[in-house]
Design a protein around this motif. Sequence first.
Motif: not given
Length: 193
Positions: A157-161
């Motif tokens: 999720g951090a990478m996607v955001l």
Amino acid sequence: MKVTKAQAQANRAHIVDTASTLFRERGYDGVGVADLMAAAGFTHGGFYKHFGSKADLMAEAASCGLAKSADAAAGTDREGFVRYYLSREHRDAPGQGCTMAALCTDAARQPAAVKAAFAAGIEAQLAAASTPEGQADAATAEQARARRIALMAQTVGAMVLSRSCPDDSALADELLDVCRADVLARMSGASTP
């Protein structure tokens, strides 16, 4: 000139590998069959000798990319993996990085075969990060799996955001920095993954 069975299999594997990279870079809808085949060094017409549809290739390319991601993760210690995964270097190279971070949001809108490939890849990653079953009782194993799921969701999720922000955005870096620090702190405080 007739292509041997072995060469046909090698050609198919090359197409799948090329598709895996291109899909991570551009998304499933950002790559047409003609562009994909050209990038692999083949003509558009040869596609249907190997695959029934683009969706068939998407599922196979997802499995290929997820397996490569798992292999890459297996060769590093957990702390080193998290430091790389939640880095600007990984963020800026989606074609070479994690298939989940690059394509999960696309996969959600794809046929069942693509979703099944992602589910299998996610399960494989969770299993690879687990401790041997004989070392923990069922409740402890369930808690460890829950922690692995939470850590996976946070890192992906951090990478996607971060990737959704402009490249020069301070927020893009902040998302990675904050989540990396949090994940590393939780990993050092946990006795099992």
